[in-house]
Design a protein around this motif. Structure first.
Motif, PDB file in Angstrom:
ATOM      1  N   THR A  75       0.863  -1.181   0.000  1.00 28.45           N
ATOM      2  CA  THR A  75       0.000   0.000   0.000  1.00 28.45           C
ATOM      3  C   THR A  75       0.897   1.227   0.000  1.00 28.45           C
ATOM      4  OG1 THR A  75      -0.109   0.010   2.430  1.00 28.45           O
ATOM      5  CG2 THR A  75      -1.866  -1.152   1.247  1.00 28.45           C
ATOM      6  N   GLN A  76       0.361   2.353  -0.397  1.00 29.39           N
ATOM      7  CA  GLN A  76       1.160   3.577  -0.486  1.00 29.39           C
ATOM      8  C   GLN A  76       0.524   4.697   0.305  1.00 29.39           C
ATOM      9  OE1 GLN A  76       1.941   4.944  -4.461  1.00 29.39           O
ATOM     10  NE2 GLN A  76       3.177   6.677  -3.784  1.00 29.39           N
ATOM     11  N   GLN A  77       1.358   5.413   1.064  1.00 23.18           N
ATOM     12  CA  GLN A  77       0.956   6.618   1.765  1.00 23.18           C
ATOM     13  C   GLN A  77       2.003   7.689   1.482  1.00 23.18           C
ATOM     14  OE1 GLN A  77       0.095   6.031   5.915  1.00 23.18           O
ATOM     15  NE2 GLN A  77      -1.056   4.145   5.557  1.00 23.18           N
ATOM     16  N   HIS A  78       1.620   8.688   0.700  1.00 26.58           N
ATOM     17  CA  HIS A  78       2.527   9.769   0.315  1.00 26.58           C
ATOM     18  C   HIS A  78       3.764   9.190  -0.382  1.00 26.58           C
ATOM     19  CE1 HIS A  78      -0.116  12.412   2.482  1.00 26.58           C
ATOM     20  NE2 HIS A  78       0.039  11.704   3.594  1.00 26.58           N
ATOM     21  N   ASP A  79       4.960   9.404   0.170  1.00 28.13           N
ATOM     22  CA  ASP A  79       6.176   8.951  -0.508  1.00 28.13           C
ATOM     23  C   ASP A  79       6.685   7.620   0.038  1.00 28.13           C
ATOM     24  OD1 ASP A  79       6.929   9.813   1.945  1.00 28.13           O
ATOM     25  OD2 ASP A  79       8.625  11.027   1.270  1.00 28.13           O
ATOM     26  N   THR A  80       5.831   6.860   0.708  1.00 22.33           N
ATOM     27  CA  THR A  80       6.251   5.600   1.326  1.00 22.33           C
ATOM     28  C   THR A  80       5.303   4.476   0.928  1.00 22.33           C
ATOM     29  OG1 THR A  80       7.111   6.810   3.235  1.00 22.33           O
ATOM     30  CG2 THR A  80       6.791   4.442   3.496  1.00 22.33           C
ATOM     31  N   ILE A  81       5.879   3.327   0.587  1.00 19.36           N
ATOM     32  CA  ILE A  81       5.069   2.136   0.377  1.00 19.36           C
ATOM     33  C   ILE A  81       5.304   1.194   1.556  1.00 19.36           C
ATOM     34  CG2 ILE A  81       5.050   2.286  -2.139  1.00 19.36           C
ATOM     35  CD1 ILE A  81       7.128   0.049  -2.191  1.00 19.36           C
ATOM     36  N   PHE A  92       8.997   1.416   3.022  1.00 19.26           N
ATOM     37  CA  PHE A  92      10.043   1.672   2.048  1.00 19.26           C
ATOM     38  C   PHE A  92       9.824   3.063   1.457  1.00 19.26           C
ATOM     39  CE2 PHE A  92      10.430  -2.806   2.465  1.00 19.26           C
ATOM     40  CZ  PHE A  92      11.689  -3.169   2.006  1.00 19.26           C
ATOM     41  N   LEU A  93      10.849   3.899   1.515  1.00 20.49           N
ATOM     42  CA  LEU A  93      10.773   5.260   0.989  1.00 20.49           C
ATOM     43  C   LEU A  93      10.978   5.232  -0.526  1.00 20.49           C
ATOM     44  CD1 LEU A  93      10.606   8.302   1.744  1.00 20.49           C
ATOM     45  CD2 LEU A  93      13.108   8.281   1.831  1.00 20.49           C
ATOM     46  N   LEU A  94      10.148   5.969  -1.254  1.00 21.37           N
ATOM     47  CA  LEU A  94      10.205   5.989  -2.710  1.00 21.37           C
ATOM     48  C   LEU A  94      11.127   7.089  -3.217  1.00 21.37           C
ATOM     49  CD1 LEU A  94       6.417   5.639  -3.584  1.00 21.37           C
ATOM     50  CD2 LEU A  94       8.133   3.842  -3.563  1.00 21.37           C
ATOM     51  N   GLY A  95      11.871   6.754  -4.260  1.00 19.74           N
ATOM     52  CA  GLY A  95      12.685   7.739  -4.938  1.00 19.74           C
ATOM     53  C   GLY A  95      12.462   7.641  -6.434  1.00 19.74           C
ATOM     54  N   ASP A  96      13.140   8.483  -7.200  1.00 14.24           N
ATOM     55  CA  ASP A  96      12.973   8.449  -8.654  1.00 14.24           C
ATOM     56  C   ASP A  96      13.474   7.142  -9.251  1.00 14.24           C
ATOM     57  OD1 ASP A  96      11.867  10.952  -8.610  1.00 14.24           O
ATOM     58  OD2 ASP A  96      13.773  11.972  -8.989  1.00 14.24           O
ATOM     59  N   VAL A 106      13.953   2.356  -4.158  1.00 12.63           N
ATOM     60  CA  VAL A 106      13.170   2.339  -2.922  1.00 12.63           C
ATOM     61  C   VAL A 106      14.138   1.983  -1.808  1.00 12.63           C
ATOM     62  CG1 VAL A 106      10.972   1.770  -4.009  1.00 12.63           C
ATOM     63  CG2 VAL A 106      12.481  -0.073  -3.272  1.00 12.63           C
ATOM     64  N   ILE A 107      13.964   2.602  -0.648  1.00 19.49           N
ATOM     65  CA  ILE A 107      14.904   2.437   0.456  1.00 19.49           C
ATOM     66  C   ILE A 107      14.169   1.879   1.666  1.00 19.49           C
ATOM     67  CG2 ILE A 107      16.550   3.595   1.969  1.00 19.49           C
ATOM     68  CD1 ILE A 107      16.735   5.811  -0.145  1.00 19.49           C
ATOM     69  N   ASN A 108      14.651   0.792   2.204  1.00 19.97           N
ATOM     70  CA  ASN A 108      14.098   0.219   3.425  1.00 19.97           C
ATOM     71  C   ASN A 108      14.387   1.180   4.574  1.00 19.97           C
ATOM     72  OD1 ASN A 108      13.449  -1.238   5.695  1.00 19.97           O
ATOM     73  ND2 ASN A 108      14.556  -3.092   5.089  1.00 19.97           N
ATOM     74  N   LEU A 109      13.351   1.752   5.174  1.00 11.93           N
ATOM     75  CA  LEU A 109      13.562   2.732   6.239  1.00 11.93           C
ATOM     76  C   LEU A 109      14.144   2.114   7.495  1.00 11.93           C
ATOM     77  CD1 LEU A 109      10.416   5.025   5.935  1.00 11.93           C
ATOM     78  CD2 LEU A 109      12.680   5.266   4.928  1.00 11.93           C
ATOM     79  N   ARG A 143      20.370  -0.285   2.595  1.00 10.04           N
ATOM     80  CA  ARG A 143      19.841  -1.189   1.565  1.00 10.04           C
ATOM     81  C   ARG A 143      18.970  -0.410   0.606  1.00 10.04           C
ATOM     82  NH1 ARG A 143      17.428  -6.750   3.539  1.00 10.04           N
ATOM     83  NH2 ARG A 143      19.625  -6.926   4.065  1.00 10.04           N
ATOM     84  N   LYS A 144      19.487  -0.097  -0.559  1.00 12.36           N
ATOM     85  CA  LYS A 144      18.757   0.657  -1.568  1.00 12.36           C
ATOM     86  C   LYS A 144      18.482  -0.247  -2.775  1.00 12.36           C
ATOM     87  CE  LYS A 144      20.743   5.116  -0.248  1.00 12.36           C
ATOM     88  NZ  LYS A 144      21.453   6.327  -0.704  1.00 12.36           N
ATOM     89  N   PHE A 145      17.222  -0.336  -3.133  1.00  7.22           N
ATOM     90  CA  PHE A 145      16.829  -1.133  -4.283  1.00  7.22           C
ATOM     91  C   PHE A 145      16.770  -0.210  -5.503  1.00  7.22           C
ATOM     92  CE2 PHE A 145      15.488  -3.522  -0.671  1.00  7.22           C
ATOM     93  CZ  PHE A 145      15.492  -4.857  -1.044  1.00  7.22           C
ATOM     94  N   ARG A 146      17.713  -0.361  -6.413  1.00  6.65           N
ATOM     95  CA  ARG A 146      17.776   0.494  -7.597  1.00  6.65           C
ATOM     96  C   ARG A 146      16.835  -0.040  -8.670  1.00  6.65           C
ATOM     97  NH1 ARG A 146      20.057   5.293  -6.151  1.00  6.65           N
ATOM     98  NH2 ARG A 146      21.893   4.919  -4.872  1.00  6.65           N
ATOM     99  N   TYR A 147      16.114   0.871  -9.299  1.00  4.74           N
ATOM    100  CA  TYR A 147      15.169   0.492 -10.347  1.00  4.74           C
ATOM    101  C   TYR A 147      15.923   0.022 -11.581  1.00  4.74           C
ATOM    102  CZ  TYR A 147      11.467   0.922 -13.819  1.00  4.74           C
ATOM    103  OH  TYR A 147      10.572   0.689 -14.823  1.00  4.74           O
ATOM    104  N   THR A 148      15.497  -1.117 -12.140  1.00  6.53           N
ATOM    105  CA  THR A 148      16.204  -1.663 -13.292  1.00  6.53           C
ATOM    106  C   THR A 148      15.324  -1.844 -14.521  1.00  6.53           C
ATOM    107  OG1 THR A 148      15.820  -3.918 -12.482  1.00  6.53           O
ATOM    108  CG2 THR A 148      17.901  -2.874 -11.877  1.00  6.53           C
TER     109      THR A 148
END
Length: 216
Positions: free
Chosen positions: A55-61, A177-181, A184-187, A192-197
């Motif tokens: 689920t998503q709330q603002h900039d966090t899933i 998890f914080l969303l970026g461009d 996504v980053i495990n808060l 641990r940063k998951f880079r979009y591929t």
């Protein structure tokens, strides 16, 4: 006006593969359009595959896994070969896992010293004094850090413990998890940063639906 409106929009989750692989560890989080996700990780002989909902709330899933199967299978019996006042524990694990097993009998789990074990045909076994408490706590610290509780029936003196399908499966309870461009980053672990591929392939979308297959 366009900039103001755009700035107020809720960040959009980009469905696709988010990769956090590093030396000796392959790790990936796959996010689907239908609010489902799949998490996979491989390290040595350990392979993890879990799925769930986000689920998503603002900039966090927030990720929550589907129900995970039991970590252990227990079988109980009365064995005349076991000495009086003793309880025989048989662990049906490979030799590489035996040093990481831990157990205790109490109302609450207690981390004890690793017991001496003897290798047998079934796996490994140890003979302990018959416990007053019938509550058995188990943990496999190589794959897991939380104890699992099992109630022992009365009048048994042998317990055979085998690894279950849920052993080693992580459980996410609304993990943020914080969303970026592009990641996504495990808060709970900012390292641990998951880079979009890239986008999700059509073949992998079959995993987006919850089911009861053996993969879980």
């Amino acid at each position: 006006m366009e900039n103001t409106v755009h700035g107020q929009k809720q960040p959009r989750v980009i469905p696709g593969y988010y990769n956090a692989s590093r030396m000796e560890v392959a790790e990936e989080l796959c996010i689907f359009e239908n609010n489902r996700f799949v998490y996979v990780m491989s390290y040595g002989a350990l392979d993890i595959f879990v799925r769930g909902a986000w689920t998503q709330q603002h900039d966090t899933i927030y990720l929550s896994t589907d129900k995970v199967k039991s970590k252990y299978f227990l079988a109980f019996s009365l064995d005349k070969k076991v000495p009086a006042g003793k309880l025989l524990l048989v662990f049906k694990f490979g030799y590489q896992h035996a040093p990481y097993l831990n157990f205790s009998f109490a109302s609450h789990p207690v981390v004890a010293g690793h017991p001496g074990m003897t290798q047998v045909a079934e796996g490994f076994q140890t003979l302990v004094d018959m416990p007053v408490s019938r509550q058995l706590w188990l943990v496999h610290t190589m794959y897991d850090t939380e104890f699992s509780a099992y109630a022992l029936p009365a009048n048994v003196n042998k317990v055979v413990i085998a690894p279950g399908d849920g052993l080693g499966k992580p459980v996410f309870h609304n993990m943020p998890f914080l969303l970026g461009d592009s990641c996504v980053i495990n808060l709970n672990d900012e390292q641990r940063k998951f880079r979009y591929t890239g986008p999700v392939s059509a073949e992998d979308k079959q995993y987006a639906q919850p089911d009861t297959t053996k993969r879980m």
